[in-house]
Design a protein around this motif. Structure first.
Motif, PDB file in Angstrom:
ATOM      1  N   MET A   1       0.902  -1.165  -0.069  1.00 33.90           N
ATOM      2  CA  MET A   1       0.022  -0.014   0.010  1.00 33.90           C
ATOM      3  C   MET A   1       0.841   1.238  -0.074  1.00 33.90           C
ATOM      4  O   MET A   1       1.659   1.455   0.999  1.00 33.90           O
ATOM      5  N   GLU A   2       0.664   2.161  -1.194  1.00 34.20           N
ATOM      6  CA  GLU A   2       1.443   3.335  -1.090  1.00 34.20           C
ATOM      7  C   GLU A   2       1.129   4.216   0.113  1.00 34.20           C
ATOM      8  O   GLU A   2      -0.034   4.421   0.174  1.00 34.20           O
ATOM      9  N   ARG A   3       2.144   4.897   0.567  1.00 31.81           N
ATOM     10  CA  ARG A   3       1.750   5.919   1.640  1.00 31.81           C
ATOM     11  C   ARG A   3       2.618   6.839   1.454  1.00 31.81           C
ATOM     12  O   ARG A   3       3.977   6.991   1.284  1.00 31.81           O
ATOM     13  N   ALA A   4       2.111   8.168   1.512  1.00 32.88           N
ATOM     14  CA  ALA A   4       2.677   9.410   1.302  1.00 32.88           C
ATOM     15  C   ALA A   4       2.686  10.542   2.122  1.00 32.88           C
ATOM     16  O   ALA A   4       1.202  10.758   2.483  1.00 32.88           O
ATOM     17  N   TYR A   5       3.418  11.286   2.617  1.00 36.98           N
ATOM     18  CA  TYR A   5       3.383  12.172   3.534  1.00 36.98           C
ATOM     19  C   TYR A   5       3.613  13.618   2.889  1.00 36.98           C
ATOM     20  O   TYR A   5       4.664  13.817   2.035  1.00 36.98           O
ATOM     21  N   PHE A  22      -3.142   7.447   1.089  1.00 32.45           N
ATOM     22  CA  PHE A  22      -2.678   5.985   1.199  1.00 32.45           C
ATOM     23  C   PHE A  22      -3.288   5.701  -0.210  1.00 32.45           C
ATOM     24  O   PHE A  22      -4.623   5.962  -0.435  1.00 32.45           O
ATOM     25  N   GLY A  23      -2.639   5.068  -0.739  1.00 33.02           N
ATOM     26  CA  GLY A  23      -2.938   4.428  -2.220  1.00 33.02           C
ATOM     27  C   GLY A  23      -2.527   5.052  -3.367  1.00 33.02           C
ATOM     28  O   GLY A  23      -2.019   6.333  -3.403  1.00 33.02           O
ATOM     29  N   HIS A  24      -2.538   4.753  -4.635  1.00 30.80           N
ATOM     30  CA  HIS A  24      -2.047   4.973  -5.761  1.00 30.80           C
ATOM     31  C   HIS A  24      -3.140   5.740  -6.722  1.00 30.80           C
ATOM     32  O   HIS A  24      -2.725   6.216  -7.913  1.00 30.80           O
ATOM     33  N   ALA A  25      -4.371   5.132  -6.526  1.00 29.78           N
ATOM     34  CA  ALA A  25      -5.268   5.684  -7.672  1.00 29.78           C
ATOM     35  C   ALA A  25      -6.822   5.224  -6.835  1.00 29.78           C
ATOM     36  O   ALA A  25      -7.038   4.743  -5.824  1.00 29.78           O
ATOM     37  N   ASN A  44      -2.900   5.120  13.079  1.00 26.04           N
ATOM     38  CA  ASN A  44      -2.472   4.217  14.206  1.00 26.04           C
ATOM     39  C   ASN A  44      -3.766   3.457  14.803  1.00 26.04           C
ATOM     40  O   ASN A  44      -3.170   2.352  15.434  1.00 26.04           O
ATOM     41  N   TRP A  45      -4.876   3.904  14.493  1.00 24.70           N
ATOM     42  CA  TRP A  45      -6.151   3.006  14.967  1.00 24.70           C
ATOM     43  C   TRP A  45      -6.417   1.789  14.064  1.00 24.70           C
ATOM     44  O   TRP A  45      -7.583   1.268  14.385  1.00 24.70           O
ATOM     45  N   ARG A  46      -5.736   1.745  13.024  1.00 25.07           N
ATOM     46  CA  ARG A  46      -5.801   0.485  12.064  1.00 25.07           C
ATOM     47  C   ARG A  46      -7.019   0.630  11.223  1.00 25.07           C
ATOM     48  O   ARG A  46      -7.661  -0.404  10.540  1.00 25.07           O
ATOM     49  N   VAL A  47      -7.551   1.859  11.263  1.00 27.06           N
ATOM     50  CA  VAL A  47      -8.516   2.086  10.296  1.00 27.06           C
ATOM     51  C   VAL A  47      -8.383   1.960   8.809  1.00 27.06           C
ATOM     52  O   VAL A  47      -8.988   1.675   8.212  1.00 27.06           O
ATOM     53  N   ILE A  48      -7.157   2.755   8.625  1.00 25.61           N
ATOM     54  CA  ILE A  48      -6.615   2.777   7.106  1.00 25.61           C
ATOM     55  C   ILE A  48      -6.329   1.027   6.959  1.00 25.61           C
ATOM     56  O   ILE A  48      -6.744   0.742   5.845  1.00 25.61           O
ATOM     57  N   ASP A  49      -5.802   0.134   7.961  1.00 27.67           N
ATOM     58  CA  ASP A  49      -5.522  -1.094   7.600  1.00 27.67           C
ATOM     59  C   ASP A  49      -6.965  -1.869   7.166  1.00 27.67           C
ATOM     60  O   ASP A  49      -6.977  -2.790   6.308  1.00 27.67           O
ATOM     61  N   ALA A  50      -7.884  -1.496   7.782  1.00 33.55           N
ATOM     62  CA  ALA A  50      -9.343  -2.178   7.285  1.00 33.55           C
ATOM     63  C   ALA A  50      -9.654  -1.775   5.951  1.00 33.55           C
ATOM     64  O   ALA A  50     -10.523  -2.569   5.516  1.00 33.55           O
ATOM     65  N   MET A  51      -9.204  -0.832   5.314  1.00 36.12           N
ATOM     66  CA  MET A  51      -9.449  -0.480   3.884  1.00 36.12           C
ATOM     67  C   MET A  51      -8.388  -0.806   2.988  1.00 36.12           C
ATOM     68  O   MET A  51      -8.260  -0.514   1.878  1.00 36.12           O
ATOM     69  N   LYS A  52      -7.208  -1.644   3.359  1.00 34.03           N
ATOM     70  CA  LYS A  52      -6.219  -1.891   2.825  1.00 34.03           C
ATOM     71  C   LYS A  52      -6.539  -2.605   1.407  1.00 34.03           C
ATOM     72  O   LYS A  52      -5.744  -2.416   0.399  1.00 34.03           O
ATOM     73  N   HIS A  53      -7.302  -3.578   1.483  1.00 30.62           N
ATOM     74  CA  HIS A  53      -7.531  -4.303   0.099  1.00 30.62           C
ATOM     75  C   HIS A  53      -8.261  -3.306  -0.848  1.00 30.62           C
ATOM     76  O   HIS A  53      -7.697  -3.338  -1.907  1.00 30.62           O
ATOM     77  N   LYS A  54      -9.203  -2.490  -0.773  1.00 27.99           N
ATOM     78  CA  LYS A  54      -9.603  -1.628  -1.546  1.00 27.99           C
ATOM     79  C   LYS A  54      -8.608  -0.373  -1.837  1.00 27.99           C
ATOM     80  O   LYS A  54      -8.385  -0.278  -3.104  1.00 27.99           O
ATOM     81  N   ILE A  55      -7.599  -0.082  -0.951  1.00 31.78           N
ATOM     82  CA  ILE A  55      -6.546   0.849  -1.349  1.00 31.78           C
ATOM     83  C   ILE A  55      -5.406   0.195  -2.234  1.00 31.78           C
ATOM     84  O   ILE A  55      -5.172   0.696  -3.292  1.00 31.78           O
ATOM     85  N   GLU A  56      -5.040  -0.856  -1.997  1.00 28.57           N
ATOM     86  CA  GLU A  56      -4.293  -1.687  -2.811  1.00 28.57           C
ATOM     87  C   GLU A  56      -4.721  -1.869  -4.401  1.00 28.57           C
ATOM     88  O   GLU A  56      -3.923  -2.203  -5.372  1.00 28.57           O
ATOM     89  N   ALA A  57      -6.071  -2.038  -4.246  1.00 32.06           N
ATOM     90  CA  ALA A  57      -6.658  -2.624  -5.568  1.00 32.06           C
ATOM     91  C   ALA A  57      -6.952  -1.407  -6.357  1.00 32.06           C
ATOM     92  O   ALA A  57      -7.221  -1.482  -7.369  1.00 32.06           O
ATOM     93  N   GLY A  58      -6.741  -0.077  -5.824  1.00 30.94           N
ATOM     94  CA  GLY A  58      -6.761   1.016  -6.520  1.00 30.94           C
ATOM     95  C   GLY A  58      -8.363   1.441  -6.661  1.00 30.94           C
ATOM     96  O   GLY A  58      -8.786   2.240  -7.452  1.00 30.94           O
ATOM     97  N   ILE A  60     -10.098   3.033  -4.088  1.00 27.10           N
ATOM     98  CA  ILE A  60      -9.921   4.159  -3.421  1.00 27.10           C
ATOM     99  C   ILE A  60      -8.508   4.745  -3.000  1.00 27.10           C
ATOM    100  O   ILE A  60      -7.612   3.974  -2.774  1.00 27.10           O
ATOM    101  N   GLN A  61      -8.353   6.137  -2.870  1.00 28.29           N
ATOM    102  CA  GLN A  61      -7.345   6.731  -2.625  1.00 28.29           C
ATOM    103  C   GLN A  61      -7.815   7.627  -1.256  1.00 28.29           C
ATOM    104  O   GLN A  61      -8.494   8.409  -1.484  1.00 28.29           O
ATOM    105  N   VAL A  62      -6.981   7.442  -0.159  1.00 28.48           N
ATOM    106  CA  VAL A  62      -7.434   8.227   1.089  1.00 28.48           C
ATOM    107  C   VAL A  62      -6.491   9.343   1.697  1.00 28.48           C
ATOM    108  O   VAL A  62      -5.417   8.774   1.796  1.00 28.48           O
TER     109      VAL A  62
END
Length: 241
Positions: A1-5, A22-25, A44-58, A60-62
């Motif tokens: 999962m791409e992560r940019a600050y 979080f995400g690329h597309a 930190n609360w792992r809410v992003i991890d809960a969306m990891k599949h959708k984020i990695e699949a392109g 959603i981008q959060v």
């Protein structure tokens, strides 16, 4: 999962603001933090991890934006200054964050989402500017910050003015009559989610009833228990985002 600050100096707020992406597309989501929380808390609360599949699949981008609630609603400044600072925050979202997203992401869609006070931020900005958004999701949120509730004070200490009126969905939504604004709202995908034991349940029912009265379609879901914790939000984002 791409992560940019990202960090830049905001002209609207006259201070530096930070963000995690979080995400690329995929469908871009502006994710507002909870009361006085920060751009890194959902990670930190792992809410992003809960969306990891959708984020990695392109799908959603959060875009996790930061909060300035301690400078606005939860500051010790006089009430007119509190709402003025909130309006500057909205200006930051509209004139800085959204143009930044449009450069980063070519999708025509845009989602506003948030939990607790972040849900207020998401729903308030989307209902006022439906031309900017295609979807909004408010989870465990309060839509009238002037209404005192058990454990939750009136955030303006009894003060009320036009700026507050137009930033409290439970106040301004019943009065919407502009045909173009109503058309835009009816095109917006609106989802409200609240726990049955949440102090904000009646607040959500009031907004849902107000939307019904102006014929604005929306989804309103009531979860069991209070459902006002990260462990619930981790499940909600899987379903509604």
């Amino acid at each position: 999962m791409e992560r940019a600050y990202h960090k830049w100096f905001s002209p609207a707020l006259d201070r530096f603001m930070e963000m995690l992406v979080f995400g690329h597309a995929g469908m871009p989501v502006i994710f507002f933090p909870t009361r006085s929380a920060h751009f890194y808390d959902f990670e930190n609360w792992r809410v992003i991890d809960a969306m990891k599949h959708k984020i990695e699949a392109g799908e959603i981008q959060v875009y996790c934006v930061d909060s300035i609630d301690s400078e606005s609603f939860y500051s010790e400044a006089p009430p007119p200054h509190r709402i003025a600072r909130h309006i500057r925050y909205e200006k930051y979202i509209l004139e800085e964050v959204i143009p930044f997203i449009r450069i980063q992401n070519k999708s025509r869609e845009l989602v506003a989402a948030g939990c607790s006070l972040g849900g207020y931020h998401a729903v308030n900005i989307a209902l006022k500017h439906p031309e900017m958004f295609t979807k909004v999701v408010g989870m465990s949120a309060r839509y009238d910050l002037t209404q005192p509730l058990p454990y939750f004070a009136d955030l303006f200490d009894g003060y009320f003015d036009e700026d507050i009126y137009f930033n409290m969905p439970n106040h301004f939504v019943p009065g919407i009559s502009d045909p173009e604004l109503l058309k835009r709202l009816r095109e917006l995908e609106i989802t409200l989610v609240i726990g049955r034991e949440d102090s904000f349940l009646e607040n959500n029912r009031h907004l849902s009833d107000s939307l019904h009265r102006i014929d604005v379609p929306h989804q309103f879901y009531i979860w069991e228990e209070e459902a006002h914790r990260p462990r619930y939000w981790r499940e909600m984002v899987k379903i509604y985002l």
